[in-house]
Write a protein that holds these residues in place. Structure first.
Motif, PDB file in Angstrom:
ATOM      1  N   PRO A 109     -24.806  -0.694 -70.346  1.00  0.00           N
ATOM      2  CA  PRO A 109     -25.062   0.112 -69.150  1.00  0.00           C
ATOM      3  C   PRO A 109     -25.887  -0.705 -68.156  1.00  0.00           C
ATOM      4  CG  PRO A 109     -26.613   0.693 -70.850  1.00  0.00           C
ATOM      5  CD  PRO A 109     -25.679  -0.340 -71.448  1.00  0.00           C
ATOM      6  N   CYS A 110     -25.801  -0.351 -66.915  1.00  0.00           N
ATOM      7  CA  CYS A 110     -26.612  -1.019 -65.904  1.00  0.00           C
ATOM      8  C   CYS A 110     -27.992  -0.378 -65.907  1.00  0.00           C
ATOM      9  CB  CYS A 110     -25.972  -0.889 -64.523  1.00  0.00           C
ATOM     10  SG  CYS A 110     -26.913  -1.710 -63.238  1.00  0.00           S
ATOM     11  N   SER A 111     -29.014  -1.178 -66.054  1.00  0.00           N
ATOM     12  CA  SER A 111     -30.375  -0.642 -66.033  1.00  0.00           C
ATOM     13  C   SER A 111     -31.084  -1.028 -64.737  1.00  0.00           C
ATOM     14  CB  SER A 111     -31.158  -1.123 -67.251  1.00  0.00           C
ATOM     15  OG  SER A 111     -31.174  -2.525 -67.299  1.00  0.00           O
ATOM     16  N   CYS A 112     -30.295  -1.282 -63.715  1.00  0.00           N
ATOM     17  CA  CYS A 112     -30.863  -1.584 -62.400  1.00  0.00           C
ATOM     18  C   CYS A 112     -31.410  -0.300 -61.796  1.00  0.00           C
ATOM     19  CB  CYS A 112     -29.789  -2.150 -61.475  1.00  0.00           C
ATOM     20  SG  CYS A 112     -29.066  -3.643 -62.118  1.00  0.00           S
ATOM     21  N   GLY A 113     -32.214  -0.474 -60.776  1.00  0.00           N
ATOM     22  CA  GLY A 113     -32.799   0.694 -60.149  1.00  0.00           C
ATOM     23  C   GLY A 113     -31.944   1.252 -59.022  1.00  0.00           C
ATOM     24  N   ALA A 156     -42.842  -7.247 -62.765  1.00  0.00           N
ATOM     25  CA  ALA A 156     -42.457  -8.570 -62.256  1.00  0.00           C
ATOM     26  C   ALA A 156     -41.833  -8.446 -60.871  1.00  0.00           C
ATOM     27  CB  ALA A 156     -41.482  -9.248 -63.222  1.00  0.00           C
ATOM     28  N   GLU A 157     -40.969  -7.450 -60.688  1.00  0.00           N
ATOM     29  CA  GLU A 157     -40.340  -7.258 -59.378  1.00  0.00           C
ATOM     30  C   GLU A 157     -41.375  -6.957 -58.300  1.00  0.00           C
ATOM     31  OE1 GLU A 157     -35.960  -5.735 -60.898  1.00  0.00           O
ATOM     32  OE2 GLU A 157     -37.557  -4.251 -60.659  1.00  0.00           O
ATOM     33  N   ILE A 158     -42.329  -6.121 -58.620  1.00  0.00           N
ATOM     34  CA  ILE A 158     -43.373  -5.779 -57.648  1.00  0.00           C
ATOM     35  C   ILE A 158     -44.312  -6.967 -57.434  1.00  0.00           C
ATOM     36  CG2 ILE A 158     -45.344  -4.245 -57.216  1.00  0.00           C
ATOM     37  CD1 ILE A 158     -43.587  -2.025 -58.628  1.00  0.00           C
ATOM     38  N   ALA A 159     -44.596  -7.719 -58.484  1.00  0.00           N
ATOM     39  CA  ALA A 159     -45.437  -8.917 -58.342  1.00  0.00           C
ATOM     40  C   ALA A 159     -44.763  -9.952 -57.433  1.00  0.00           C
ATOM     41  CB  ALA A 159     -45.731  -9.522 -59.717  1.00  0.00           C
ATOM     42  N   ILE A 160     -43.460 -10.056 -57.529  1.00  0.00           N
ATOM     43  CA  ILE A 160     -42.719 -10.958 -56.643  1.00  0.00           C
ATOM     44  C   ILE A 160     -42.881 -10.507 -55.197  1.00  0.00           C
ATOM     45  CG2 ILE A 160     -40.379 -11.672 -55.948  1.00  0.00           C
ATOM     46  CD1 ILE A 160     -39.721 -11.770 -59.003  1.00  0.00           C
ATOM     47  N   VAL A 161     -42.816  -9.215 -54.963  1.00  0.00           N
ATOM     48  CA  VAL A 161     -43.016  -8.673 -53.614  1.00  0.00           C
ATOM     49  C   VAL A 161     -44.406  -9.062 -53.092  1.00  0.00           C
ATOM     50  CG1 VAL A 161     -43.332  -6.523 -52.298  1.00  0.00           C
ATOM     51  CG2 VAL A 161     -41.389  -6.767 -53.855  1.00  0.00           C
ATOM     52  N   VAL A 162     -45.410  -8.919 -53.933  1.00  0.00           N
ATOM     53  CA  VAL A 162     -46.776  -9.271 -53.528  1.00  0.00           C
ATOM     54  C   VAL A 162     -46.863 -10.757 -53.203  1.00  0.00           C
ATOM     55  CG1 VAL A 162     -49.189  -9.422 -54.310  1.00  0.00           C
ATOM     56  CG2 VAL A 162     -47.836  -7.357 -54.790  1.00  0.00           C
ATOM     57  N   ALA A 163     -46.295 -11.597 -54.056  1.00  0.00           N
ATOM     58  CA  ALA A 163     -46.332 -13.049 -53.811  1.00  0.00           C
ATOM     59  C   ALA A 163     -45.615 -13.409 -52.511  1.00  0.00           C
ATOM     60  CB  ALA A 163     -45.713 -13.800 -54.992  1.00  0.00           C
ATOM     61  N   GLY A 166     -37.880  -2.181 -58.293  1.00  0.00           N
ATOM     62  CA  GLY A 166     -39.074  -2.011 -59.126  1.00  0.00           C
ATOM     63  C   GLY A 166     -39.571  -0.585 -59.111  1.00  0.00           C
ATOM     64  N   ILE A 167     -39.663  -0.003 -57.913  1.00  0.00           N
ATOM     65  CA  ILE A 167     -40.134   1.383 -57.804  1.00  0.00           C
ATOM     66  C   ILE A 167     -39.115   2.351 -58.405  1.00  0.00           C
ATOM     67  CG2 ILE A 167     -40.647   3.231 -56.151  1.00  0.00           C
ATOM     68  CD1 ILE A 167     -42.099   1.091 -54.468  1.00  0.00           C
ATOM     69  N   SER A 168     -37.827   2.093 -58.194  1.00  0.00           N
ATOM     70  CA  SER A 168     -36.789   2.966 -58.774  1.00  0.00           C
ATOM     71  C   SER A 168     -36.897   3.013 -60.291  1.00  0.00           C
ATOM     72  CB  SER A 168     -35.398   2.476 -58.380  1.00  0.00           C
ATOM     73  OG  SER A 168     -35.183   2.631 -57.020  1.00  0.00           O
ATOM     74  N   LYS A 169     -37.170   1.880 -60.896  1.00  0.00           N
ATOM     75  CA  LYS A 169     -37.301   1.834 -62.358  1.00  0.00           C
ATOM     76  C   LYS A 169     -38.517   2.627 -62.818  1.00  0.00           C
ATOM     77  CE  LYS A 169     -34.896  -2.510 -62.823  1.00  0.00           C
ATOM     78  NZ  LYS A 169     -34.988  -3.905 -62.501  1.00  0.00           N
ATOM     79  N   ILE A 227     -37.771 -10.899 -46.272  1.00  0.00           N
ATOM     80  CA  ILE A 227     -37.650  -9.463 -45.993  1.00  0.00           C
ATOM     81  C   ILE A 227     -36.590  -8.829 -46.901  1.00  0.00           C
ATOM     82  CG2 ILE A 227     -36.870  -7.771 -44.266  1.00  0.00           C
ATOM     83  CD1 ILE A 227     -38.284  -9.627 -42.162  1.00  0.00           C
ATOM     84  N   LEU A 228     -35.444  -9.490 -47.041  1.00  0.00           N
ATOM     85  CA  LEU A 228     -34.389  -8.966 -47.923  1.00  0.00           C
ATOM     86  C   LEU A 228     -34.877  -8.871 -49.372  1.00  0.00           C
ATOM     87  CD1 LEU A 228     -31.245 -10.820 -46.525  1.00  0.00           C
ATOM     88  CD2 LEU A 228     -31.762  -8.375 -46.338  1.00  0.00           C
ATOM     89  N   LEU A 229     -35.597  -9.884 -49.814  1.00  0.00           N
ATOM     90  CA  LEU A 229     -36.111  -9.886 -51.193  1.00  0.00           C
ATOM     91  C   LEU A 229     -37.176  -8.809 -51.396  1.00  0.00           C
ATOM     92  CD1 LEU A 229     -36.325 -13.726 -51.849  1.00  0.00           C
ATOM     93  CD2 LEU A 229     -34.745 -12.090 -52.916  1.00  0.00           C
ATOM     94  N   VAL A 230     -38.035  -8.644 -50.414  1.00  0.00           N
ATOM     95  CA  VAL A 230     -39.067  -7.602 -50.513  1.00  0.00           C
ATOM     96  C   VAL A 230     -38.401  -6.232 -50.616  1.00  0.00           C
ATOM     97  CG1 VAL A 230     -40.878  -6.404 -49.218  1.00  0.00           C
ATOM     98  CG2 VAL A 230     -40.948  -8.899 -49.443  1.00  0.00           C
ATOM     99  N   ILE A 231     -37.408  -5.987 -49.786  1.00  0.00           N
ATOM    100  CA  ILE A 231     -36.690  -4.705 -49.844  1.00  0.00           C
ATOM    101  C   ILE A 231     -36.021  -4.542 -51.211  1.00  0.00           C
ATOM    102  CG2 ILE A 231     -34.713  -3.416 -48.929  1.00  0.00           C
ATOM    103  CD1 ILE A 231     -35.439  -4.700 -46.156  1.00  0.00           C
TER     104      ILE A 231
END
Length: 143
Positions: free
Chosen positions: A101-105, A57-64, A23-26, A13-17
């Protein structure tokens, strides 16, 4: 057995969040994310690939992670990605790069680099624990 499953579910659950949010923020701020990638210490020729590959990749991880039969693959993929982010973060803190710079979402980009490192290490540890527990659950079910 039940406690192991609860721990795995909490980590998932933490990883999905985390990965869905970043992923969506990016993708939502794709222009800003792409700009940040162009300021990273690697060649700008990688930006077109990375700007799509990272959020996908981040969204694919969520799906997996969302499907039990693919969960272990999702956990390993999450561990790989978080480990890479953690190593990169450590290099930043060791001043290997001049400007980064931080390119995190989203809100995660507001963390300082030391906070980011602690955040990443926390996730690497809990993913590792979830993998161990998941593998022991699989071997328990096989016996």
């Amino acid at each position: 057995m039940r406690n192991k499953q609860i721990i795995i579910e909490i980590v998932v659950i933490l990883l999905v969040i985390l990965f869905l949010y970043t992923g969506i923020s990016k993708l939502v701020d794709f222009k800003g994310f792409t700009s940040d990638l162009n300021n990273q210490p690697f060649p700008n020729s990688l930006t077109p690939v990375l700007s799509w590959a990272l959020p996908i990749a981040e969204i694919a991880i969520v799906v997996a992670l969302s499907f039990e039969r693919n969960r272990l693959i999702g956990l390993y993929a999450a561990l790989l990605l978080m480990s890479l982010f953690t190593m990169y973060n450590a290099l930043v803190l060791l001043h290997v790069f001049d400007y980064v710079p931080c390119s995190c979402g989203g809100v995660i980009s507001k963390l300082t680099w030391p906070q980011h490192l602690v955040f990443n290490i926390f996730f690497v540890i809990i993913i590792f624990i979830a993998i161990k527990k998941h593998k022991s659950t699989i071997s328990y079910n096989i016996q």
